[in-house]
Design a protein around this motif. Structure first.
Motif, PDB file in Angstrom:
ATOM      1  N   ARG A 103       0.831  -1.197   0.000  1.00 39.53           N
ATOM      2  CA  ARG A 103       0.000   0.000   0.000  1.00 39.53           C
ATOM      3  C   ARG A 103       0.871   1.255   0.000  1.00 39.53           C
ATOM      4  O   ARG A 103       1.831   1.356   0.753  1.00 39.53           O
ATOM      5  N   LEU A 104       0.518   2.189  -0.863  1.00 44.06           N
ATOM      6  CA  LEU A 104       1.120   3.513  -0.847  1.00 44.06           C
ATOM      7  C   LEU A 104       0.006   4.542  -0.662  1.00 44.06           C
ATOM      8  O   LEU A 104      -0.987   4.530  -1.394  1.00 44.06           O
ATOM      9  N   VAL A 105       0.162   5.408   0.336  1.00 42.53           N
ATOM     10  CA  VAL A 105      -0.747   6.523   0.564  1.00 42.53           C
ATOM     11  C   VAL A 105      -0.034   7.780   0.090  1.00 42.53           C
ATOM     12  O   VAL A 105       1.031   8.127   0.608  1.00 42.53           O
ATOM     13  N   PHE A 106      -0.617   8.445  -0.900  1.00 40.44           N
ATOM     14  CA  PHE A 106       0.029   9.589  -1.528  1.00 40.44           C
ATOM     15  C   PHE A 106      -0.643  10.884  -1.091  1.00 40.44           C
ATOM     16  O   PHE A 106      -1.867  11.005  -1.144  1.00 40.44           O
ATOM     17  N   ALA A 107       0.169  11.848  -0.684  1.00 39.29           N
ATOM     18  CA  ALA A 107      -0.341  13.163  -0.297  1.00 39.29           C
ATOM     19  C   ALA A 107      -0.471  14.032  -1.534  1.00 39.29           C
ATOM     20  O   ALA A 107       0.491  14.632  -1.995  1.00 39.29           O
ATOM     21  N   ILE A 128      -3.858   7.907   8.147  1.00 48.34           N
ATOM     22  CA  ILE A 128      -3.672   6.571   8.726  1.00 48.34           C
ATOM     23  C   ILE A 128      -4.824   5.653   8.323  1.00 48.34           C
ATOM     24  O   ILE A 128      -4.618   4.474   8.005  1.00 48.34           O
ATOM     25  N   ALA A 129      -6.039   6.177   8.307  1.00 52.81           N
ATOM     26  CA  ALA A 129      -7.186   5.364   7.884  1.00 52.81           C
ATOM     27  C   ALA A 129      -7.018   4.882   6.453  1.00 52.81           C
ATOM     28  O   ALA A 129      -7.432   3.757   6.108  1.00 52.81           O
ATOM     29  N   ALA A 130      -6.403   5.690   5.600  1.00 51.40           N
ATOM     30  CA  ALA A 130      -6.227   5.321   4.192  1.00 51.40           C
ATOM     31  C   ALA A 130      -5.327   4.100   4.028  1.00 51.40           C
ATOM     32  O   ALA A 130      -5.427   3.378   3.027  1.00 51.40           O
ATOM     33  N   ALA A 131      -4.452   3.856   4.994  1.00 43.71           N
ATOM     34  CA  ALA A 131      -3.569   2.698   4.906  1.00 43.71           C
ATOM     35  C   ALA A 131      -4.333   1.384   5.013  1.00 43.71           C
ATOM     36  O   ALA A 131      -3.838   0.331   4.580  1.00 43.71           O
TER      37      ALA A 131
END
Length: 322
Positions: free
Chosen positions: A119-123, A227-230
């Motif tokens: 998983r990658l969470v991108f800003a 954090i929820a997006a992870a």
């Protein structure tokens, strides 16, 4: 999550995310091109994290350095590293925006795929939308009007393209942040400048007549959504992260005066290229997918940032206002 990488860890949002992850017992690798001990703002932002044995700082440049070793073994990568700023992105500085925001993202994605990151969470940024006349939805057309916005949209598309590759196990959630504020905010950001002017009496430069609207999002709400997006069960998606209300700049200045009990002196100058008339977020998808709704309103958020600013020592204050 047991082991994660946070890029841009020494920045405003990145350092708050690092602190929150460590508080949850997560092992964090904090990547930043600013070397601790040589950059006062990075040292200040990560002052608490560096004393935690679960935190490992890592001095690397995404655009040039080898990344496989730092990515290896990470379940999630939170990709926050970027060259920020709309106004500075015009002209020759765009080379750094392209290298950091686009090339650096591409190289990080390649490393994630090679090392099997899940998983990658991108800003991402609300700047990808461009001018709008209603709250922006994630499926609205994107039309950035600054080089910065173009670079963030390009990086966002790269992330989603890598997630959609049939041979990749990488999944991506791109979060479009709407004007984040709070303690540790960059000194060039508007709320920090407003509060500094209130307490010092030095005029704050207001670009335009103050009628332009912005949706301000408090840092703790941004961290919660990130954090929820992870943990979101999706392959590739985009989600807005906003503060729940769009407020005029004049309204923000008035609210800051109420919070501080002081007038905010201003110097009005022309609106700048790349500044949109308004930003506002439709948070329907954020609520449905992340269970997200902002919990800190503008008045409370301003009060928290003001209290933090007042508590800074003279030396620390210079770090955040220079």
């Amino acid at each position: 999550m047991f082991r994660v990488l946070v890029t841009g860890a020494a920045g405003f949002i990145g350092s708050h995310l690092v602190d929150a992850l460590l508080a949850r017992g997560v092992t964090v690798i904090g990547l930043d091109r600013r070397r601790l001990g040589e950059h006062a703002l990075a040292d200040e932002n990560l002052a608490a994290a560096v004393s935690d044995p679960s935190f490992t700082p890592c001095h690397l440049d995404l655009a040039t350095d080898h990344l496989d070793d730092v990515v290896k073994g990470c379940e999630t990568v939170f990709h926050l590293a970027a060259r920020p700023g709309v106004r500075q992105s015009w002209g020759s500085d765009f080379l750094d925006y392209a290298q950091t925001n686009v090339l650096g993202t591409h190289r990080l994605l390649d490393a994630c795929v090679r090392q099997g990151v899940g998983r990658l969470v991108f800003a991402s940024s609300s700047s990808v939308y461009g001018p709008t006349n209603r709250p922006s939805r994630e499926d609205d057309p994107t039309c950035p009007i600054s080089p910065y916005g173009v670079s963030k949209l390009a990086a966002e598309h790269l992330c989603l393209a890598y997630a959609r590759r049939p041979d990749s196990q990488l999944s991506v959630v791109a979060l479009r942040y709407f004007t984040v504020y709070g303690p540790r905010q960059r000194p060039d950001m508007v709320i920090g400048r407003i509060l500094f002017s209130a307490y010092t009496g030095f005029p704050m430069t207001l670009f335009g007549d103050g009628s332009q609207h912005r949706e301000f999002t408090y840092i703790s709400d941004v961290v919660t959504a990130t954090i929820a997006a992870a943990h979101l069960d999706v392959r590739a998606t985009v989600v807005n992260v906003g503060g729940g209300a769009s407020v005029s700049m004049r309204g923000v200045i008035d609210e800051a005066s109420k919070v501080t009990g002081r007038q905010v002196p201003i110097k009005v100058v022309n609106a700048q290229p790349g500044d949109v008339p308004a930003t506002a977020a439709d948070l329907t998808r954020a609520g449905r997918l992340l269970g997200y709704w902002p919990t800190v309103g503008l008045h409370e958020g301003l009060a928290r940032q003001a209290a933090w600013l007042v508590d800074l020592s003279r030396d620390r204050l210079a770090t955040f206002t220079s």
